[in-house]
Design an enzyme around this catalytic site. Structure first.
Site, PDB file in Angstrom:
ATOM      1  N   GLU A 272     -40.769   2.889   3.325  1.00  0.00           N
ATOM      2  CA  GLU A 272     -39.974   3.056   1.993  1.00  0.00           C
ATOM      3  C   GLU A 272     -38.488   2.894   2.051  1.00  0.00           C
ATOM      4  OE1 GLU A 272     -40.537   6.559  -0.397  1.00  0.00           O
ATOM      5  OE2 GLU A 272     -42.698   6.575   0.118  1.00  0.00           O
ATOM      6  N   GLU A 326     -41.821   4.266 -12.693  1.00  0.00           N
ATOM      7  CA  GLU A 326     -42.669   5.263 -13.108  1.00  0.00           C
ATOM      8  C   GLU A 326     -42.366   6.331 -13.953  1.00  0.00           C
ATOM      9  OE1 GLU A 326     -45.242   5.552  -9.289  1.00  0.00           O
ATOM     10  OE2 GLU A 326     -43.562   4.586  -8.538  1.00  0.00           O
ATOM     11  N   LYS A 329     -42.993  10.169 -12.800  1.00  0.00           N
ATOM     12  CA  LYS A 329     -42.629  11.127 -11.831  1.00  0.00           C
ATOM     13  C   LYS A 329     -41.690  12.271 -12.396  1.00  0.00           C
ATOM     14  CE  LYS A 329     -41.784   9.129  -8.026  1.00  0.00           C
ATOM     15  NZ  LYS A 329     -41.444   8.438  -7.013  1.00  0.00           N
ATOM     16  N   GLU A 335     -35.643   8.902  -9.524  1.00  0.00           N
ATOM     17  CA  GLU A 335     -36.931   8.788  -9.019  1.00  0.00           C
ATOM     18  C   GLU A 335     -37.807   7.972  -9.970  1.00  0.00           C
ATOM     19  OE1 GLU A 335     -38.754  10.186  -6.518  1.00  0.00           O
ATOM     20  OE2 GLU A 335     -36.951  10.787  -5.610  1.00  0.00           O
TER      21      GLU A 335
END
Length: 397
Positions: A272, A326, A329, A335
């Site tokens: 990541e 997203e 989240k 985030e």
């Protein structure tokens, strides 16, 4: 089955585990240099079949998911994409204590979709060590072994790589990079895990975020160093190595820790890394401009197919975080805004990938020319790791 000098790869792996544990044959789970994480914590993102088209159009072959969702596995069938599936942290203890459950899991979530879906790996949990849950940390090795043994029983061990990703919370003494070691609190779990992975040829998987390093210490870190832009960099006197970007330094710190632990030949893969395009008030660096610059420059750096200063001959492999924004989240606003693509499949910013549709927000798109032309002022700093849970930070020398 691939044959090597008359012996099957499976037989050689078995011998390496039983007879000669320091010799291993790695299963190749990453071809090329560029991959992406396909997270799905949102109910407004494209369907898996559309995601396949998006990835094929972008020519991104290496993909990681954080579970083994069957709708995704079915959609990827026949796509030619190479997929690493994930065992969620919530299942690690069960897999560790119940070998039969591990075998059933591999049958249901891997074997059942082969060979149509090109599943090349299983990621056992995510950032388990260093997270403060000792019972989960104790279960990690057992889960990895049981899943590996399941692949052996199903004759898949020469095709499926077993791994787990670590955050930088597992490290201490990270400046200079050559001084990095594993934290005392994780050594008891890390050493046997690395011993097992060295036997089966698995890499050390690292989640590395210069973005997090910078937002925690914006006054001490030159943002150009974090964004792969021109800067003075840092000098590691102990290793006689110069670093012109933070990601390379973070990776080489992992190599130094592995060497200190006795695993000099283990490869580090970045599972990541990324940069948020929007954030909270205290995340001022989370902008479209910075995100596009980081990801564009990362693509350029990977296209050179070169290694890090400490491992110049080992071509760097990186999975970018993440495919989509997203919105479901939790946590900081950043985030929810790491995606290269928006929820509707359009590009979040332009780094050369096509989207499912053109973005209507012209202000959020930067051309490659714009990215190359962007500049930031500011003095250059050398800094130390000050946030052990996320990244390497460097003190002024």
């Amino acid at each position: 089955m691939i044959l090597v000098s008359g012996f099957s790869v499976r037989l050689l792996i078995a011998l390496s585990v039983i007879v000669i544990p320091n010799v291993s044959l790695a299963v190749e789970a990453f071809t090329g240099t560029y991959g992406i994480n396909y997270g799905r914590i949102a109910d407004n993102i494209p369907s898996p079949d559309k995601v396949v088209k998006l990835l094929q159009a972008a020519k991104i072959k290496n993909v990681r998911i954080y579970d083994a969702d069957h709708s995704v596995l079915k959609a990827f069938s026949g796509s030619g994409l190479e997929l690493v599936v994930g065992l969620p942290n919530g299942n690690v203890k069960d897999m560790s204590y119940n070998p039969d459950h591990a075998l059933a899991w591999v049958k249901e979530n891997v074997q059942a979709f082969l060979p149509g879906t090109n599943i090349v790996g299983i990621a056992v949990g995510n950032e388990v060590l260093g997270g403060g849950d000792d019972s989960l940390a104790e279960a990690l090795l057992g889960a990895a072994k049981n899943l590996y043994n399941a692949t052996k029983e199903l004759k898949l061990d020469d095709a499926i790589q077993i791994s787990t990703a670590h955050s930088q919370a597992v490290f201490s003494d990270s400046y200079p990079p050559s001084n990095c070691t594993f934290k005392e609190s994780v050594v008891q779990y890390m050493k046997p895990l690395m011993e097992f992975f060295s036997q089966i040829g698995s890499p050390f998987c690292l989640n590395a975020y210069p973005f997090l390093a910078y937002i925690y210490n914006p006054g001490q870190i030159d943002i150009n160093y974090a964004l792969f832009k021109s800067n003075d960099g840092i000098y590691d006197e102990k290793a006689d190595l110069h670093y012109d970007n933070m990601l390379d330094a973070q990776i080489d710190a992992a190599y130094a820790a592995l060497e200190d632990a006795g695993y000099r030949k283990m490869e580090v893969i970045v599972t990541e890394t990324g940069w948020a395009s929007h954030g909270d008030q205290n995340e001022a660096a989370a902008t479209v401009g910075n995100a596009s610059t980081y990801n564009y420059n990362l693509r350029k750096r990977l296209a050179k197919r070169k290694g890090t200063p400490r491992r110049p001959k080992s071509v760097l492999k990186v999975y970018v975080f993440a495919l989509f924004n997203e919105y479901q989240k939790t946590g900081a606003t950043s985030e929810r805004n790491f995606g290269l693509f928006k929820a509707d499949g359009s590009i979040a910013y332009d780094i050369g990938f096509p989207g499912l549709k053109s973005s209507s927000a012209g202000s959020s798109i930067l051309s490659l020319k714009d990215i190359r032309g962007q500049g930031w002022s500011g003095s250059y700093y050398s800094v130390l790791t000050a946030c052990a849970s996320v990244a390497l930070l460097f003190f002024i020398s």
